[in-house]
Structure formats: structure tokens, C-alpha cells
Motif scaffolding. Structure first.
Motif, PDB file in Angstrom:
ATOM      1  N   ASP A 103       0.831  -1.204   0.000  1.00 16.98           N
ATOM      2  CA  ASP A 103       0.000   0.000   0.000  1.00 16.98           C
ATOM      3  C   ASP A 103       0.869   1.260   0.000  1.00 16.98           C
ATOM      4  O   ASP A 103       0.634   2.205   0.749  1.00 16.98           O
ATOM      5  CB  ASP A 103      -0.926  -0.007   1.223  1.00 16.98           C
ATOM      6  CG  ASP A 103      -1.963   1.119   1.171  1.00 16.98           C
ATOM      7  OD1 ASP A 103      -2.311   1.547   0.051  1.00 16.98           O
ATOM      8  OD2 ASP A 103      -2.392   1.576   2.254  1.00 16.98           O
ATOM      9  N   SER A 104       1.853   1.274  -0.882  1.00 17.01           N
ATOM     10  CA  SER A 104       2.791   2.405  -0.949  1.00 17.01           C
ATOM     11  C   SER A 104       3.033   2.793  -2.405  1.00 17.01           C
ATOM     12  O   SER A 104       4.123   2.579  -2.966  1.00 17.01           O
ATOM     13  CB  SER A 104       4.116   2.046  -0.269  1.00 17.01           C
ATOM     14  OG  SER A 104       3.922   1.763   1.097  1.00 17.01           O
ATOM     15  N   PRO A 105       2.039   3.375  -3.061  1.00 14.06           N
ATOM     16  CA  PRO A 105       2.188   3.725  -4.474  1.00 14.06           C
ATOM     17  C   PRO A 105       3.304   4.738  -4.694  1.00 14.06           C
ATOM     18  O   PRO A 105       3.538   5.629  -3.868  1.00 14.06           O
ATOM     19  CB  PRO A 105       0.823   4.311  -4.841  1.00 14.06           C
ATOM     20  CG  PRO A 105       0.189   4.687  -3.553  1.00 14.06           C
ATOM     21  CD  PRO A 105       0.709   3.751  -2.525  1.00 14.06           C
ATOM     22  N   GLY A 106       3.996   4.562  -5.819  1.00  8.38           N
ATOM     23  CA  GLY A 106       5.015   5.530  -6.204  1.00  8.38           C
ATOM     24  C   GLY A 106       6.299   5.457  -5.416  1.00  8.38           C
ATOM     25  O   GLY A 106       7.162   6.328  -5.556  1.00  8.38           O
ATOM     26  N   ALA A 107       6.505   4.427  -4.600  1.00  7.80           N
ATOM     27  CA  ALA A 107       7.766   4.304  -3.869  1.00  7.80           C
ATOM     28  C   ALA A 107       8.911   4.012  -4.836  1.00  7.80           C
ATOM     29  O   ALA A 107       8.728   3.382  -5.881  1.00  7.80           O
ATOM     30  CB  ALA A 107       7.666   3.204  -2.821  1.00  7.80           C
ATOM     31  N   LEU A 108      10.106   4.468  -4.481  1.00  9.84           N
ATOM     32  CA  LEU A 108      11.300   4.283  -5.291  1.00  9.84           C
ATOM     33  C   LEU A 108      12.357   3.556  -4.484  1.00  9.84           C
ATOM     34  O   LEU A 108      12.700   3.977  -3.367  1.00  9.84           O
ATOM     35  CB  LEU A 108      11.843   5.634  -5.756  1.00  9.84           C
ATOM     36  CG  LEU A 108      13.241   5.630  -6.404  1.00  9.84           C
ATOM     37  CD1 LEU A 108      13.246   4.810  -7.690  1.00  9.84           C
ATOM     38  CD2 LEU A 108      13.720   7.056  -6.660  1.00  9.84           C
ATOM     39  N   ILE A 109      12.877   2.477  -5.049  1.00  7.06           N
ATOM     40  CA  ILE A 109      14.013   1.747  -4.473  1.00  7.06           C
ATOM     41  C   ILE A 109      15.128   1.799  -5.495  1.00  7.06           C
ATOM     42  O   ILE A 109      15.011   1.235  -6.588  1.00  7.06           O
ATOM     43  CB  ILE A 109      13.630   0.290  -4.155  1.00  7.06           C
ATOM     44  CG1 ILE A 109      12.460   0.245  -3.175  1.00  7.06           C
ATOM     45  CG2 ILE A 109      14.829  -0.471  -3.603  1.00  7.06           C
ATOM     46  CD1 ILE A 109      11.815  -1.128  -3.062  1.00  7.06           C
ATOM     47  N   ARG A 110      16.202   2.475  -5.165  1.00  2.00           N
ATOM     48  CA  ARG A 110      17.302   2.647  -6.120  1.00  2.00           C
ATOM     49  C   ARG A 110      18.634   2.346  -5.428  1.00  2.00           C
ATOM     50  O   ARG A 110      18.884   2.805  -4.316  1.00  2.00           O
ATOM     51  CB  ARG A 110      17.318   4.063  -6.678  1.00  2.00           C
ATOM     52  CG  ARG A 110      18.475   4.317  -7.663  1.00  2.00           C
ATOM     53  CD  ARG A 110      18.516   5.744  -8.128  1.00  2.00           C
ATOM     54  NE  ARG A 110      17.409   6.049  -9.019  1.00  2.00           N
ATOM     55  CZ  ARG A 110      16.744   7.201  -9.022  1.00  2.00           C
ATOM     56  NH1 ARG A 110      17.037   8.147  -8.126  1.00  2.00           N
ATOM     57  NH2 ARG A 110      15.767   7.405  -9.877  1.00  2.00           N
ATOM     58  N   GLY A 111      19.475   1.572  -6.109  1.00  3.11           N
ATOM     59  CA  GLY A 111      20.820   1.316  -5.582  1.00  3.11           C
ATOM     60  C   GLY A 111      20.830   0.423  -4.365  1.00  3.11           C
ATOM     61  O   GLY A 111      21.756   0.489  -3.557  1.00  3.11           O
TER      62      GLY A 111
END
Length: 388
Positions: A103-111
């Protein structure tokens, strides 16, 4: 109980040295700088982000609780209600799951850099549209990236290797883009299943050479695209199962046991196979669905004649092989090879619909390693027959 931080007046939190978890953050927009810091946990989720817009950078998280349930594992980092949150440059060790997103739209995981315990997903995304996982390295999980009910997700530029099942595994989602990843040496391969209008493009899918290994399984998908990927040294390069309206465009199939297999379990298959290159495979095309509607046109083959005549990238022996896997022992015999070479130029009526009317000729590639792939293909076909 964990440490609850209600930092309504402080948008920035610096962590340093060794920090004991669990740590729960509930301040919207909080920025966490953890360069050089190590957060350790032994129970539940080690770091929980439970508000929109939280950003975490440069932190190392070690350990979590022992729960390895595939769908509800303990995670080093847990996101819930964390719309637009960012994890960047984070490292994880010794946790069942690295990042669990709900339930976390638009989350970003990078690196993200993470190595797992082989029983749970590395990144688990559930019910979270438009999440992005980019430029991360995930190894030794069951599935490096597992996705359910998360439309519009982006999986891009990751290295996914040595996982005990899949590199990426997308389920019940639509308009997901899986692009420019390197997925290699996973025990089974990669899969996109039970969705629609997804795109798998520009990936390198390498070295899935176990008896059940495949570069990519597209199962029960509708209007999904598979484009400009490299399938190399897999037992099965690409498997289409109960997949309708699939576009297989401009891929390179190199040194696989079978490059492209079309099979059915319950439904039917329809696909357009165009502009691909088939080089050094034991079989270019194997169809185990008598009702499959496959348009095969304008591909390049190392076995084509070079003449302006149709080329058949499969054979009656390959069709028989799909039903009688034990006949794989004859696949490299001189008689079968001669029969297939002749049939490729003069296809029978039953196979005419699979002939490529505009084939292109590729220079033949002399390679080693065909025998191991042949043995893997034999094992895979036997397993497939047993499974059915």
C-alpha cells in the motif's frame, strides 16, 4: 515495541554508528541520512516506514526477525502507507526479505545492495502501483523481485543472480515494464504471469540451464510484449503458456536448448514472432499446442538456406519430442539432423503454418556447450511431462 519517532518539527534525522532496532518512523516527509550507520534488528521488521514521503539514504540494515513466510516475511525495511517514499543507496544483510512494500504507491528503491537467506523474496511489492526498483543488486533470495497486484511498476537496470527460483516474478499486474536488467544463473529463471499489457524489453536473461530452467516464462498473459532481449544458454529461452496476443519482437536467442517453446495448460496461445535472431540453439521453435496461432515472419536463422523460400524453424520430430520427451536421446543423431534439415526447406502441410515466409540467414556459430543444454532440455521435457 521498537523506537517510535514522532519528529513533527524535524524533517531531517541523522543516524551514526551502531543503532539497535526495531525503528519505526511515522513522520511524513522525514529525511533519514545514514551514511556509515548500521541499524541492527532481531525481531519483526528492523526499519518500518509508515508515512508518506519518507526518504532513507546510505543506511546499512543488518538482520530482522526469523519469519520466512513467502508472502508475510520479516523484512529489513518495511513500507506501508508510504506513498512516494524513497530508499536510495541502502544495503541489507542477514534478513529474510530486504524490502517489503505494501500500500505504498510511487515508492522508489534505487541502488539497493542485498543478499538473502534463500527462502523469501528480496523485494516484495504488493498492492502498490507505480513502484520503481532500479539499479539494484539482489542475490540468494527465493525470488529477487516478487510483484503482486501492482500495476504500472518499473523494474529497470538491476542485477538479479543466484536466486533459488526467479530473478523477477510479476503476478496479477498490468502495464509493468521490466527493462534493461541482467538476470543470470537463477535456479529456474524469470516469469511474468496472469496479467496484461506488460513489457519485458532490453534484458539479458542468461544461464538458466537447470532441467527446468528458462530465461522467461510468459503464462496466462494478454497483449504482453517481449522485445529486444538476449536469451542465452538457457535450457528453454522463452516459454509462452496460455498467452494471447503476445508480441515477440527483435530478441536474440543464442545457444539455448530450445529458443522458443509454445505450450498450453488450460487456454490457448497466439503470438507474433518477428525480427528475432536464432543462433546456435538446439531447437529454434518447439510447439506443444496444436491450436496455437503463431505468426512467424522476418526472423533470422543460422540454419536458413539463404534462398528466397520459406524456412521452418521447427520440425515434426520437435512436435513429437514435446509429447515423447524420452526421444530426446535421438535428437542429435545423424538421421534426425538430416531429416530436420530437409524438412526445414520443404515443410509438410501440418507444419506449413509455422514456416517463416521471409527468413534471413545468419552465419552459423560453432559453439561448445550444446551437450549440457541438450541434457538440460531432456530433463526439462521429462519434468514438463511429469508435471502435466
Amino acid at each position: 515495541m521498537g523506537l517510535f519517532l514522532w519528529l513533527l518539527a524535524a524533517p531531517l534525522l541523522h543516524l551514526s554508528g551502531e543503532v539497535e532496532g526495531p525503528l519505526v518512523l511515522t513522520t511524513p516527509g522525514l529525511r533519514v541520512e545514514g551514511e556509515g550507520a548500521v541499524l541492527r534488528g532481531k525481531e519483526g521488521h528492523t526499519l518500518s516506514l509508515l508515512a508518506p514521503g519518507i526518504q532513507v539514504r546510505g543506511l546499512k540494515v543488518v538482520g530482522a526477525g526469523p519469519e520466512e513466510d513467502f508472502f508475510e516475511p520479516d523484512a529489513a525495511i518495511y513500507l506501508r502507507g508510504c506513498e512516494g517514499c524513497v530508499l536510495e543507496g541502502v544495503a541489507v544483510e542477514g534478513a529474510p526479505t530486504a524490502v517489503r512494500v505494501e500500500d505504498s504507491p510511487g515508492a522508489l528503491i534505487r541502488g539497493l545492495r542485498a543478499e538473502g537467506l534463500e527462502a523469501s523474496p528480496g523485494v516484495l511489492v504488493y498492492g502498490s502501483p507505480s513502484v520503481r526498483v532500479e539499479e539494484s543488486h539482489l542475490a540468494r533470495y527465493m525470488d529477487a523481485i516478487y510483484v503482486e497486484y501492482s500495476p504500472g511498476m518499473r523494474i529497470r537496470g538491476n542485477l538479479l543472480e543466484a536466486n533459488t527460483r526467479y530473478g523477477f516474478h510479476v503476478m496479477f499486474s498490468w502495464e509493468v515494464r521490466v527493462e534493461e536488467n541482467l538476470s543470470r544463473n537463477n535456479a529456474v529463471g524469470n516469469a511474468v504471469m496472469h496479467g496484461a499489457r506488460n513489457l519485458v524489453a532490453g534484458n539479458r536473461l542468461l544461464g538458466h540451464g537447470s532441467p527446468v530452467g528458462y530465461g522467461l516464462l510468459v503464462q496466462d498473459e494478454r497483449e504482453t510484449g517481449v522485445a529486444a532481449n538476449l536469451f542465452q544458454e538457457n535450457t528453454l529461452g522463452l516459454v509462452l503458456m496460455d498467452a494471447e496476443g503476445v508480441r515477440v519482437l527483435e530478441n536474440r536467442f543464442r545457444r539455448n536448448g530450445t529458443a522458443l517453446r509454445i505450450t498450453r495448460e488450460r487456454g490457448g496461445n497466439s503470438a507474433r514472432v518477428e525480427g528475432n535472431a536464432f543462433l546456435g540453439n538446439l531447437y529454434d521453435l518447439l510447439v506443444d499446442d496444436p491450436e496455437a496461432k503463431a505468426q512467424v515472419v522476418g526472423n533470422a536463422y543460422d540454419r536458413a538456406s539463404g534462398l528466397p523460400v520459406p524456412h521452418l524453424p521447427t520440425s515434426s520430430f520437435a512436435l513429437l519430442l514435446a509429447r515423447q520427451p524420452e526421444l530426446s536421446l535421438l535428437a542429435l543423431s545423424p538421421g534426425v539432423l538430416l531429416w530436420e534439415a530437409a524438412e526445414a526447406q520443404v515443410p509438410g502441410l501440418r507444419l506449413l503454418s509455422l514456416a517463416d515466409p521471409r527468413p534471413k540467414l545468419l552465419p552459423e556459430e560453432r559453439t561448445s556447450g550444446v551437450l549440457p543444454l541438450f541434457l538440460g532440455l531432456l530433463g526439462g521435457l521429462l519434468w514438463w511431462r511429469w508435471r502435466a
